[in-house]
Motif scaffolding. Structure first.
Motif, PDB file in Angstrom:
ATOM      1  N   SER A   1      10.205   8.847  -2.609  1.00  0.00           N
ATOM      2  CA  SER A   1      11.392   8.051  -2.910  1.00  0.00           C
ATOM      3  C   SER A   1      12.300   8.758  -3.907  1.00  0.00           C
ATOM      4  O   SER A   1      13.426   8.333  -4.123  1.00  0.00           O
ATOM      5  CB  SER A   1      10.982   6.691  -3.474  1.00  0.00           C
ATOM      6  N   GLY A   2      11.779   9.798  -4.542  1.00  0.00           N
ATOM      7  CA  GLY A   2      12.548  10.484  -5.570  1.00  0.00           C
ATOM      8  C   GLY A   2      12.210   9.992  -6.964  1.00  0.00           C
ATOM      9  O   GLY A   2      12.561  10.604  -7.963  1.00  0.00           O
ATOM     10  N   ASN A   3      11.524   8.881  -7.057  1.00  0.00           N
ATOM     11  CA  ASN A   3      11.104   8.319  -8.334  1.00  0.00           C
ATOM     12  C   ASN A   3       9.601   8.548  -8.455  1.00  0.00           C
ATOM     13  O   ASN A   3       8.808   7.920  -7.749  1.00  0.00           O
ATOM     14  CB  ASN A   3      11.445   6.835  -8.370  1.00  0.00           C
ATOM     15  N   SER A   4       9.184   9.428  -9.357  1.00  0.00           N
ATOM     16  CA  SER A   4       7.773   9.791  -9.447  1.00  0.00           C
ATOM     17  C   SER A   4       6.905   8.616  -9.876  1.00  0.00           C
ATOM     18  O   SER A   4       5.760   8.489  -9.444  1.00  0.00           O
ATOM     19  CB  SER A   4       7.583  10.979 -10.389  1.00  0.00           C
ATOM     20  N   ALA A   5       7.416   7.755 -10.741  1.00  0.00           N
ATOM     21  CA  ALA A   5       6.633   6.591 -11.172  1.00  0.00           C
ATOM     22  C   ALA A   5       6.378   5.656  -9.990  1.00  0.00           C
ATOM     23  O   ALA A   5       5.255   5.168  -9.800  1.00  0.00           O
ATOM     24  CB  ALA A   5       7.364   5.853 -12.288  1.00  0.00           C
ATOM     25  N   PHE A   6       7.403   5.417  -9.191  1.00  0.00           N
ATOM     26  CA  PHE A   6       7.225   4.553  -8.021  1.00  0.00           C
ATOM     27  C   PHE A   6       6.295   5.199  -7.008  1.00  0.00           C
ATOM     28  O   PHE A   6       5.441   4.521  -6.429  1.00  0.00           O
ATOM     29  CB  PHE A   6       8.571   4.232  -7.371  1.00  0.00           C
ATOM     30  N   ASP A   7       6.443   6.512  -6.785  1.00  0.00           N
ATOM     31  CA  ASP A   7       5.558   7.205  -5.840  1.00  0.00           C
ATOM     32  C   ASP A   7       4.100   7.125  -6.283  1.00  0.00           C
ATOM     33  O   ASP A   7       3.208   6.921  -5.462  1.00  0.00           O
ATOM     34  CB  ASP A   7       5.988   8.664  -5.676  1.00  0.00           C
ATOM     35  N   ALA A   8       3.849   7.254  -7.596  1.00  0.00           N
ATOM     36  CA  ALA A   8       2.484   7.136  -8.116  1.00  0.00           C
ATOM     37  C   ALA A   8       1.963   5.713  -7.906  1.00  0.00           C
ATOM     38  O   ALA A   8       0.810   5.508  -7.507  1.00  0.00           O
ATOM     39  CB  ALA A   8       2.442   7.520  -9.587  1.00  0.00           C
ATOM     40  N   TYR A   9       2.824   4.731  -8.191  1.00  0.00           N
ATOM     41  CA  TYR A   9       2.448   3.326  -7.984  1.00  0.00           C
ATOM     42  C   TYR A   9       2.143   3.061  -6.508  1.00  0.00           C
ATOM     43  O   TYR A   9       1.160   2.405  -6.179  1.00  0.00           O
ATOM     44  CB  TYR A   9       3.580   2.407  -8.472  1.00  0.00           C
ATOM     45  N   LYS A  10       2.993   3.585  -5.621  1.00  0.00           N
ATOM     46  CA  LYS A  10       2.793   3.390  -4.180  1.00  0.00           C
ATOM     47  C   LYS A  10       1.477   4.021  -3.727  1.00  0.00           C
ATOM     48  O   LYS A  10       0.705   3.395  -2.989  1.00  0.00           O
ATOM     49  CB  LYS A  10       3.969   3.976  -3.401  1.00  0.00           C
ATOM     50  N   ALA A  11       1.207   5.244  -4.193  1.00  0.00           N
ATOM     51  CA  ALA A  11      -0.043   5.921  -3.820  1.00  0.00           C
ATOM     52  C   ALA A  11      -1.246   5.145  -4.328  1.00  0.00           C
ATOM     53  O   ALA A  11      -2.242   4.975  -3.598  1.00  0.00           O
ATOM     54  CB  ALA A  11      -0.045   7.347  -4.372  1.00  0.00           C
ATOM     55  N   GLU A  12      -1.194   4.659  -5.556  1.00  0.00           N
ATOM     56  CA  GLU A  12      -2.301   3.888  -6.125  1.00  0.00           C
ATOM     57  C   GLU A  12      -2.486   2.570  -5.367  1.00  0.00           C
ATOM     58  O   GLU A  12      -3.604   2.148  -5.076  1.00  0.00           O
ATOM     59  CB  GLU A  12      -2.054   3.620  -7.611  1.00  0.00           C
ATOM     60  N   THR A  13      -1.392   1.912  -5.041  1.00  0.00           N
ATOM     61  CA  THR A  13      -1.467   0.648  -4.302  1.00  0.00           C
ATOM     62  C   THR A  13      -2.052   0.869  -2.913  1.00  0.00           C
ATOM     63  O   THR A  13      -2.913   0.098  -2.466  1.00  0.00           O
ATOM     64  CB  THR A  13      -0.075  -0.004  -4.199  1.00  0.00           C
ATOM     65  N   LEU A  14      -1.625   1.917  -2.226  1.00  0.00           N
ATOM     66  CA  LEU A  14      -2.175   2.219  -0.898  1.00  0.00           C
ATOM     67  C   LEU A  14      -3.664   2.529  -0.987  1.00  0.00           C
ATOM     68  O   LEU A  14      -4.459   2.079  -0.154  1.00  0.00           O
ATOM     69  CB  LEU A  14      -1.418   3.380  -0.253  1.00  0.00           C
ATOM     70  N   ARG A  15      -4.068   3.280  -2.013  1.00  0.00           N
ATOM     71  CA  ARG A  15      -5.489   3.593  -2.189  1.00  0.00           C
ATOM     72  C   ARG A  15      -6.289   2.318  -2.452  1.00  0.00           C
ATOM     73  O   ARG A  15      -7.347   2.092  -1.870  1.00  0.00           O
ATOM     74  CB  ARG A  15      -5.683   4.585  -3.341  1.00  0.00           C
ATOM     75  N   ARG A  16      -5.743   1.439  -3.316  1.00  0.00           N
ATOM     76  CA  ARG A  16      -6.427   0.183  -3.634  1.00  0.00           C
ATOM     77  C   ARG A  16      -6.544  -0.702  -2.393  1.00  0.00           C
ATOM     78  O   ARG A  16      -7.598  -1.296  -2.137  1.00  0.00           O
ATOM     79  CB  ARG A  16      -5.662  -0.563  -4.734  1.00  0.00           C
ATOM     80  N   LEU A  17      -5.479  -0.759  -1.588  1.00  0.00           N
ATOM     81  CA  LEU A  17      -5.521  -1.569  -0.365  1.00  0.00           C
ATOM     82  C   LEU A  17      -6.548  -1.011   0.632  1.00  0.00           C
ATOM     83  O   LEU A  17      -7.251  -1.777   1.290  1.00  0.00           O
ATOM     84  CB  LEU A  17      -4.137  -1.635   0.277  1.00  0.00           C
ATOM     85  N   GLU A  18      -6.633   0.314   0.726  1.00  0.00           N
ATOM     86  CA  GLU A  18      -7.642   0.915   1.609  1.00  0.00           C
ATOM     87  C   GLU A  18      -9.041   0.572   1.128  1.00  0.00           C
ATOM     88  O   GLU A  18      -9.928   0.253   1.922  1.00  0.00           O
ATOM     89  CB  GLU A  18      -7.449   2.428   1.681  1.00  0.00           C
ATOM     90  N   ASP A  19      -9.262   0.627  -0.214  1.00  0.00           N
ATOM     91  CA  ASP A  19     -10.575   0.268  -0.767  1.00  0.00           C
ATOM     92  C   ASP A  19     -10.908  -1.195  -0.487  1.00  0.00           C
ATOM     93  O   ASP A  19     -12.037  -1.534  -0.119  1.00  0.00           O
ATOM     94  CB  ASP A  19     -10.616   0.527  -2.276  1.00  0.00           C
ATOM     95  N   GLU A  20      -9.909  -2.076  -0.664  1.00  0.00           N
ATOM     96  CA  GLU A  20     -10.129  -3.496  -0.391  1.00  0.00           C
ATOM     97  C   GLU A  20     -10.417  -3.730   1.088  1.00  0.00           C
ATOM     98  O   GLU A  20     -11.263  -4.560   1.435  1.00  0.00           O
ATOM     99  CB  GLU A  20      -8.916  -4.312  -0.824  1.00  0.00           C
ATOM    100  N   GLN A  21      -9.729  -2.994   1.963  1.00  0.00           N
ATOM    101  CA  GLN A  21      -9.975  -3.140   3.397  1.00  0.00           C
ATOM    102  C   GLN A  21     -11.396  -2.703   3.739  1.00  0.00           C
ATOM    103  O   GLN A  21     -12.094  -3.379   4.495  1.00  0.00           O
ATOM    104  CB  GLN A  21      -8.975  -2.322   4.201  1.00  0.00           C
ATOM    105  N   GLU A  22     -11.847  -1.591   3.167  1.00  0.00           N
ATOM    106  CA  GLU A  22     -13.216  -1.130   3.416  1.00  0.00           C
ATOM    107  C   GLU A  22     -14.229  -2.143   2.899  1.00  0.00           C
ATOM    108  O   GLU A  22     -15.231  -2.426   3.569  1.00  0.00           O
ATOM    109  CB  GLU A  22     -13.440   0.228   2.760  1.00  0.00           C
ATOM    110  N   ALA A  23     -13.980  -2.705   1.696  1.00  0.00           N
ATOM    111  CA  ALA A  23     -14.891  -3.707   1.139  1.00  0.00           C
ATOM    112  C   ALA A  23     -14.921  -4.954   2.020  1.00  0.00           C
ATOM    113  O   ALA A  23     -15.998  -5.527   2.264  1.00  0.00           O
ATOM    114  CB  ALA A  23     -14.469  -4.062  -0.287  1.00  0.00           C
ATOM    115  N   PHE A  24     -13.770  -5.378   2.508  1.00  0.00           N
ATOM    116  CA  PHE A  24     -13.710  -6.559   3.368  1.00  0.00           C
ATOM    117  C   PHE A  24     -14.427  -6.309   4.688  1.00  0.00           C
ATOM    118  O   PHE A  24     -15.164  -7.172   5.177  1.00  0.00           O
ATOM    119  CB  PHE A  24     -12.254  -6.964   3.614  1.00  0.00           C
ATOM    120  N   GLU A  25     -14.241  -5.122   5.267  1.00  0.00           N
ATOM    121  CA  GLU A  25     -14.942  -4.793   6.513  1.00  0.00           C
ATOM    122  C   GLU A  25     -16.447  -4.755   6.292  1.00  0.00           C
ATOM    123  O   GLU A  25     -17.218  -5.201   7.149  1.00  0.00           O
ATOM    124  CB  GLU A  25     -14.425  -3.472   7.073  1.00  0.00           C
TER     125      GLU A  25
END
Length: 133
Positions: free
Chosen positions: A72-96
């Motif tokens: 996005s050009g904003n490093s803070a937002f990109d870091a937040y997005k990457a962390e959120t995507l990683r957390r969602l993947e972890d939650e999806q694996e835990a739910f499965e």
């Protein structure tokens, strides 16, 4: 020979770029000029799900992947997005994993019920048999 093999994919890409309306126009024109070709196009549109979506699945998937990892050009937002995507993947694996444990528990419960029922029936038939001396 290669130009003959690639013209259908070139036509498909050209129609995909112009959207569903171009596919429908091509189908209608092919029905007017040569109806078997219209049937082939209709079947292809239904089979490839172009009838129900705006673009082909291949084009849609490429767009999603390109958009998901685009900075996005904003490093803070990109870091937040990457962390959120990683957390969602972890939650999806835990739910499965949770759903798999539920399925396993249900299967075990059904198997235990089956074995108990089988043992009860075997006991009843053994008690119902006359005792021979």
């Amino acid at each position: 020979m290669s130009s003959v093999a690639t013209w259908p994919s070139q036509a498909e890409d050209w129609l995909d770029q112009r959207g569903k309306g171009a596919w429908i126009a091509a189908m209608v024109l092919s029905f007017i000029f040569f109806w078997p070709l219209g049937l082939v196009l209709l079947a292809y549109m239904i089979w490839s799900k172009r009838m129900f979506t705006g673009c082909s699945k291949r084009t849609h998937t490429r767009h999603q992947v390109r958009h998901a990892f685009k900075s996005s050009g904003n490093s803070a937002f990109d870091a937040y997005k990457a962390e959120t995507l990683r957390r969602l993947e972890d939650e999806q694996e835990a739910f499965e994993a949770f759903l798999q444990r539920l399925r396993d528990a249900k299967d075990k419960s059904e198997f235990d019920d089956f074995m108990d029922d089988r043992a009860r029936k075997a006991k009843e038939t053994k008690e119902a048999e006359p005792v021979e001396l």
